[in-house]
Write a protein that holds these residues in place. Structure first.
Motif, PDB file in Angstrom:
ATOM      1  N   GLN A 138       0.834  -1.198   0.000  1.00 30.14           N
ATOM      2  CA  GLN A 138       0.000   0.000   0.000  1.00 30.14           C
ATOM      3  C   GLN A 138       0.870   1.249   0.000  1.00 30.14           C
ATOM      4  O   GLN A 138       0.571   2.222  -0.694  1.00 30.14           O
ATOM      5  CB  GLN A 138      -0.956  -0.002   1.190  1.00 30.14           C
ATOM      6  N   GLU A 139       1.972   1.227   0.746  1.00 26.51           N
ATOM      7  CA  GLU A 139       2.887   2.367   0.729  1.00 26.51           C
ATOM      8  C   GLU A 139       3.504   2.545  -0.661  1.00 26.51           C
ATOM      9  O   GLU A 139       3.645   3.668  -1.143  1.00 26.51           O
ATOM     10  CB  GLU A 139       3.999   2.196   1.759  1.00 26.51           C
ATOM     11  N   ILE A 140       3.865   1.445  -1.315  1.00 26.70           N
ATOM     12  CA  ILE A 140       4.421   1.527  -2.670  1.00 26.70           C
ATOM     13  C   ILE A 140       3.412   2.180  -3.603  1.00 26.70           C
ATOM     14  O   ILE A 140       3.741   3.091  -4.368  1.00 26.70           O
ATOM     15  CB  ILE A 140       4.846   0.130  -3.171  1.00 26.70           C
ATOM     16  N   TYR A 141       2.161   1.744  -3.538  1.00 21.07           N
ATOM     17  CA  TYR A 141       1.119   2.354  -4.374  1.00 21.07           C
ATOM     18  C   TYR A 141       0.986   3.842  -4.066  1.00 21.07           C
ATOM     19  O   TYR A 141       0.871   4.666  -4.975  1.00 21.07           O
ATOM     20  CB  TYR A 141      -0.239   1.684  -4.142  1.00 21.07           C
ATOM     21  N   TYR A 142       1.008   4.181  -2.787  1.00 17.00           N
ATOM     22  CA  TYR A 142       0.908   5.579  -2.381  1.00 17.00           C
ATOM     23  C   TYR A 142       2.072   6.382  -2.963  1.00 17.00           C
ATOM     24  O   TYR A 142       1.875   7.482  -3.492  1.00 17.00           O
ATOM     25  CB  TYR A 142       0.891   5.677  -0.855  1.00 17.00           C
TER      26      TYR A 142
END
Length: 163
Positions: A138-142
């Protein structure tokens, strides 16, 4: 780890026709050329390639040797997680769609690289993967959504142009 693929090649390759899935493609060492129709994209350890839809491409490793092999990884996108995240990420500024929408190459920044490193590091602690991998993804997507001017369409401001 589901959705994470690691690649290694000790030499250049001939162009291979394949389908690039909706993923983040990141090179640790070496470089690669990807052709989509009339457009060619080259990326290396300071750039990443991203596809937002499945695309038929031709790709070839163009920089690799036994002493400095091509090392790369890809991370699948989860459309449901991306959709939820898009609802909470503020969208501002010009978010135009580039001619080459669906595939782009952009400069790799330290924040994105750090989150990818942490995802790969989870391979050393398999017991942590089930809980921490979804959070790091999720952090990567963010980072992808906020690191460039785009909302899973491609703004021209940070994307390298196709040749």
């Amino acid at each position: 780890m589901p959705g994470l693929m690691l690649f290694r090649s000790e030499g250049r390759s001939v162009p291979l026709n394949c389908i690039y899935r909706s993923r983040l493609y990141l090179i640790v060492q070496g470089s690669k050329r990807v052709e989509l129709g009339q457009h060619a994209f080259t990326y290396d350890d300071s750039h990443y390639l991203i596809t937002t839809v499945d695309l038929p491409v031709s790709s070839a490793v163009i920089k690799a040797s036994p002493h400095r092999p091509y090392l790369a990884l890809s991370i699948d996108f989860d459309p449901a997680v991306l959709a939820d995240l898009l609802l909470s990420v503020p969208v501002g500024g010009d978010r135009g769609v580039a001619d080459e929408a669906g595939l782009a190459v952009a400069s790799l920044d330290e924040a994105l690289l750090d989150s990818v490193r942490r995802l790969v590091a989870l391979l050393d602690t398999p017991g942590d993967i089930a809980v921490l991998a979804p959070l790091v993804r999720q952090e990567i997507y963010y980072r992808l959504l906020t690191g460039a001017r785009w909302a899973f369409g491609f703004g021209r401001s940070r994307w390298r142009t196709a040749t």
